[in-house]
Design a protein around this motif. Structure first.
Motif, PDB file in Angstrom:
ATOM      1  N   TYR A 111       0.829  -1.213   0.000  1.00 14.97           N
ATOM      2  CA  TYR A 111       0.000   0.000   0.000  1.00 14.97           C
ATOM      3  C   TYR A 111       0.861   1.260   0.000  1.00 14.97           C
ATOM      4  CZ  TYR A 111      -3.108   3.759   1.254  1.00 14.97           C
ATOM      5  OH  TYR A 111      -3.796   4.946   1.246  1.00 14.97           O
ATOM      6  N   ARG A 112       0.421   2.266  -0.791  1.00 14.53           N
ATOM      7  CA  ARG A 112       1.034   3.583  -0.797  1.00 14.53           C
ATOM      8  C   ARG A 112      -0.068   4.639  -0.900  1.00 14.53           C
ATOM      9  NH1 ARG A 112       4.316   0.324   0.188  1.00 14.53           N
ATOM     10  NH2 ARG A 112       6.461   0.118  -0.610  1.00 14.53           N
ATOM     11  N   LEU A 113       0.145   5.773  -0.270  1.00 13.40           N
ATOM     12  CA  LEU A 113      -0.821   6.867  -0.377  1.00 13.40           C
ATOM     13  C   LEU A 113      -1.031   7.271  -1.830  1.00 13.40           C
ATOM     14  CD1 LEU A 113       0.354   9.135   2.593  1.00 13.40           C
ATOM     15  CD2 LEU A 113      -1.877   8.016   2.415  1.00 13.40           C
ATOM     16  N   THR A 114       0.015   7.220  -2.621  1.00 13.47           N
ATOM     17  CA  THR A 114      -0.099   7.618  -4.026  1.00 13.47           C
ATOM     18  C   THR A 114      -1.082   6.747  -4.802  1.00 13.47           C
ATOM     19  OG1 THR A 114       1.873   6.282  -4.485  1.00 13.47           O
ATOM     20  CG2 THR A 114       2.193   8.640  -4.167  1.00 13.47           C
ATOM     21  N   SER A 115      -1.322   5.521  -4.324  1.00 13.68           N
ATOM     22  CA  SER A 115      -2.253   4.638  -5.026  1.00 13.68           C
ATOM     23  C   SER A 115      -3.695   5.104  -4.888  1.00 13.68           C
ATOM     24  CB  SER A 115      -2.125   3.205  -4.503  1.00 13.68           C
ATOM     25  OG  SER A 115      -2.577   3.115  -3.148  1.00 13.68           O
ATOM     26  N   GLN A 116      -3.963   6.040  -3.946  1.00 12.20           N
ATOM     27  CA  GLN A 116      -5.331   6.502  -3.729  1.00 12.20           C
ATOM     28  C   GLN A 116      -5.522   7.978  -4.054  1.00 12.20           C
ATOM     29  OE1 GLN A 116      -6.235   4.598   0.394  1.00 12.20           O
ATOM     30  NE2 GLN A 116      -8.044   4.244  -0.906  1.00 12.20           N
ATOM     31  N   VAL A 117      -4.611   8.539  -4.838  1.00  8.51           N
ATOM     32  CA  VAL A 117      -4.747   9.945  -5.229  1.00  8.51           C
ATOM     33  C   VAL A 117      -6.084  10.186  -5.924  1.00  8.51           C
ATOM     34  CG1 VAL A 117      -3.838  11.761  -6.731  1.00  8.51           C
ATOM     35  CG2 VAL A 117      -2.281  10.398  -5.348  1.00  8.51           C
ATOM     36  N   GLY A 118      -6.511   9.238  -6.749  1.00 12.21           N
ATOM     37  CA  GLY A 118      -7.790   9.388  -7.448  1.00 12.21           C
ATOM     38  C   GLY A 118      -8.958   9.512  -6.483  1.00 12.21           C
TER      39      GLY A 118
END
Length: 276
Positions: A191-198
């Motif tokens: 998991y990374r925060l960048t994966s949920q930017v959308g």
């Protein structure tokens, strides 16, 4: 301090400026001296105090083996004509000692009560020519492509990536990236925060539209940092089974961060009292 990025041998001096009742030379120079942890002399004349400030800056370049000095002054929006005159005096003192100084004046254009104060409200030509030859307008974090993780064209994604990969917590040999520290199990599973930017972008846009604001706008750092804090510390950090954030959690973090209050304050309508 790592200075390898600097293309020129420049020493930096940072200071915050207050809001004095009387903007005397003594107050102006004392701000420099106190920033450097130096003692001020109560009965010194203004000329003596300004010379001590000049000597301080000269010593700073010598200690750091640099040729020039950049004086960075925060809250320069508080400057009046007196402070600009003192700046001219200091610049003249440095110039006579053949020392090149660059003054970087940081203005907060929303710092004044009763309306905005802008850097365009400039002093006379002589002062403008010395200290306002170039300006840079800072914005909040800009959004990029809505359908892709864009580390180059999206400031928001780059900022999230700092928490995923760059910013270490705690700040010692045991430290790991912030996301790894507060969402350890999820991070180990990819998991990374960048994966949920959308998802974060959709929640921000929905909240803005519901409050009659344009859907797209820069994300202010002031509320972005609080937003990420709430996500990582108050949600992921308190849930050992955390996997990823949902819309409800993202909205809760956004509201807790005061995002919408800050944005509404920037679009507030100022009453017209010219006829009162």
């Amino acid at each position: 301090m790592n200075a390898s990025w600097q293309p020129f041998p420049v020493a930096f001096f940072f200071m915050d400026y207050g809001k004095p009742e009387k903007a005397t030379e003594n107050y102006f120079s004392a701000t420099f001296l106190e920033t450097a942890g130096m003692r001020t002399i109560r009965h010194a004349t203004g000329a003596e105090s300004m010379m001590r400030a000049c000597n301080l800056l000269m010593e700073r370049t010598r200690d750091l083996c640099q040729e020039a000095i950049a004086v960075v002054i925060n809250e320069a929006n508080r400057f009046t004509s007196f402070e600009h005159d003192h700046l001219v005096t200091l610049d003249n003192l440095l110039e006579r000692r053949k020392k090149r100084a660059f003054f970087i004046l940081i203005y907060q254009n929303d710092a004044e009560w009763g309306g905005q104060q802008a850097i365009d409200h400039r002093p006379p030509t002589q002062v403008t020519g010395r200290f306002y030859s170039m300006a840079h307008q800072f914005t909040g974090l800009l959004w990029g492509n809505a359908n892709a993780i864009d580390f180059q064209g999206c400031d928001v994604t780059m900022a999230f990536n700092e928490y995923d990969e760059g910013v270490i917590f705690p700040d010692d040999e045991t430290g790991v990236p912030c996301t790894a520290y507060f969402a350890r199990n999820a991070y180990m599973n990819g998991y990374r925060l960048t994966s949920q930017v959308g998802l974060f972008r959709e929640v921000v846009e929905d909240l803005r539209v519901k409050n009659h604001l344009p859907a797209i706008a820069p994300f202010p750092m002031q509320s972005f940092e609080r937003f990420v804090y709430f996500l990582l510390v108050r949600i992921a950090g308190e849930d050992p089974n955390f996997r990823q954030f949902n819309r409800e959690q993202a909205l809760k973090a956004l509201l807790w961060a005061g995002y919408i209050e800050l944005e509404l304050s920037k679009h507030a309508v100022v009453p017209d009292d010219t006829h009162r």
